[in-house]
Design a protein around this motif. Structure first.
Motif, mmCIF file in Angstrom:
data_model
loop_
_atom_site.group_PDB
_atom_site.id
_atom_site.type_symbol
_atom_site.label_atom_id
_atom_site.label_comp_id
_atom_site.label_asym_id
_atom_site.label_seq_id
_atom_site.Cartn_x
_atom_site.Cartn_y
_atom_site.Cartn_z
ATOM 1 N N ASN A 30 0.829 -1.207 0.000
ATOM 2 C CA ASN A 30 0.000 0.000 0.000
ATOM 3 C C ASN A 30 0.863 1.257 0.000
ATOM 4 O O ASN A 30 0.599 2.202 -0.756
ATOM 5 C CB ASN A 30 -0.920 -0.005 1.227
ATOM 6 C CG ASN A 30 -1.789 1.221 1.302
ATOM 7 O OD1 ASN A 30 -2.547 1.521 0.390
ATOM 8 N ND2 ASN A 30 -1.672 1.976 2.381
ATOM 9 N N THR A 32 3.919 1.605 -1.096
ATOM 10 C CA THR A 32 4.555 1.733 -2.408
ATOM 11 C C THR A 32 3.578 2.350 -3.415
ATOM 12 O O THR A 32 3.942 3.244 -4.198
ATOM 13 C CB THR A 32 5.018 0.334 -2.905
ATOM 14 O OG1 THR A 32 5.905 -0.218 -1.934
ATOM 15 C CG2 THR A 32 5.717 0.420 -4.237
ATOM 16 N N GLN A 33 2.330 1.887 -3.372
ATOM 17 C CA GLN A 33 1.325 2.396 -4.317
ATOM 18 C C GLN A 33 0.962 3.853 -4.043
ATOM 19 O O GLN A 33 0.807 4.660 -4.963
ATOM 20 C CB GLN A 33 0.069 1.509 -4.269
ATOM 21 C CG GLN A 33 0.308 0.138 -4.867
ATOM 22 C CD GLN A 33 -0.841 -0.834 -4.642
ATOM 23 O OE1 GLN A 33 -1.668 -0.638 -3.746
ATOM 24 N NE2 GLN A 33 -0.892 -1.881 -5.439
ATOM 25 N N GLN A 37 1.472 7.086 -6.482
ATOM 26 C CA GLN A 37 0.352 7.972 -6.823
ATOM 27 C C GLN A 37 0.705 9.434 -6.538
ATOM 28 O O GLN A 37 0.460 10.322 -7.368
ATOM 29 C CB GLN A 37 -0.892 7.570 -6.026
ATOM 30 C CG GLN A 37 -2.113 8.430 -6.359
ATOM 31 C CD GLN A 37 -3.343 8.068 -5.554
ATOM 32 O OE1 GLN A 37 -3.348 7.088 -4.807
ATOM 33 N NE2 GLN A 37 -4.383 8.858 -5.695
#
Ligand code: SF4
Ligand code: SF4
Length: 134
Positions: A30, A32-33, A37
């Motif tokens: 999460n 990393t994402q 973003q």
């Protein structure tokens, strides 16, 4: 229009030292994402005192409250005081990232701001490396 993202103030620092490790696999994925973003969309950050987009996948998030909230709230407070921002302030990610870099990392105040975090030894070394590379 990029999505607005809730972020605990000190997480703007944690993100700058993230090296792909975290509490568990779900948390790390999460984080990393979310970082990808932020870097791609340059979202508007809403500085929150509560659980945020990173806490969403954290094993220490118990029903929307951090099990270590007293400690993380103190780091949030010092992050805001040192960077001159108020809670619930909205600011673009790129501006927030630069502000924390200029006011906390590059001034050597990270040691004080993160003084009661168990990861501080790792982040302080990385902060010093950033200073030397400038
Ligand atoms: S729940 Fe607590 S320990 Fe987990 S990411 Fe959020 S503030 Fe950090
Ligand atoms: S020392 Fe802790 S609070 Fe500070 S940036 Fe590192 S992980 Fe985040």
């Amino acid at each position: 229009m990029p999505q607005e993202i809730k972020l605990r103030p000190h997480h703007g620092l944690c993100i700058q030292f993230f090296e792909g490790k975290g509490y568990d696999e779900a948390f790390t994925l999460n984080m990393t994402q979310i970082i990808a973003q932020l870097e791609t969309e340059n979202n508007l950050i809403n500085l929150t005192p509560d659980c945020d987009v990173l806490c969403a996948a954290c094993p220490n998030n118990m029903g929307g409250v951090c099990t270590d909230n007293e400690k993380v709230a103190s780091i949030d407070k010092r992050t805001l005081n040192t960077s001159g921002l108020d809670i619930f302030r909205k600011i673009l990610w790129s501006e927030y990232k630069k502000l924390l870099k200029d006011e906390i990392i590059e001034t050597g105040r990270l040691k004080e701001v993160c003084r009661n975090c168990c990861w501080s030894r790792i982040c302080l070394v990385k902060g010093s490396e950033q200073l030397r590379s400038n």
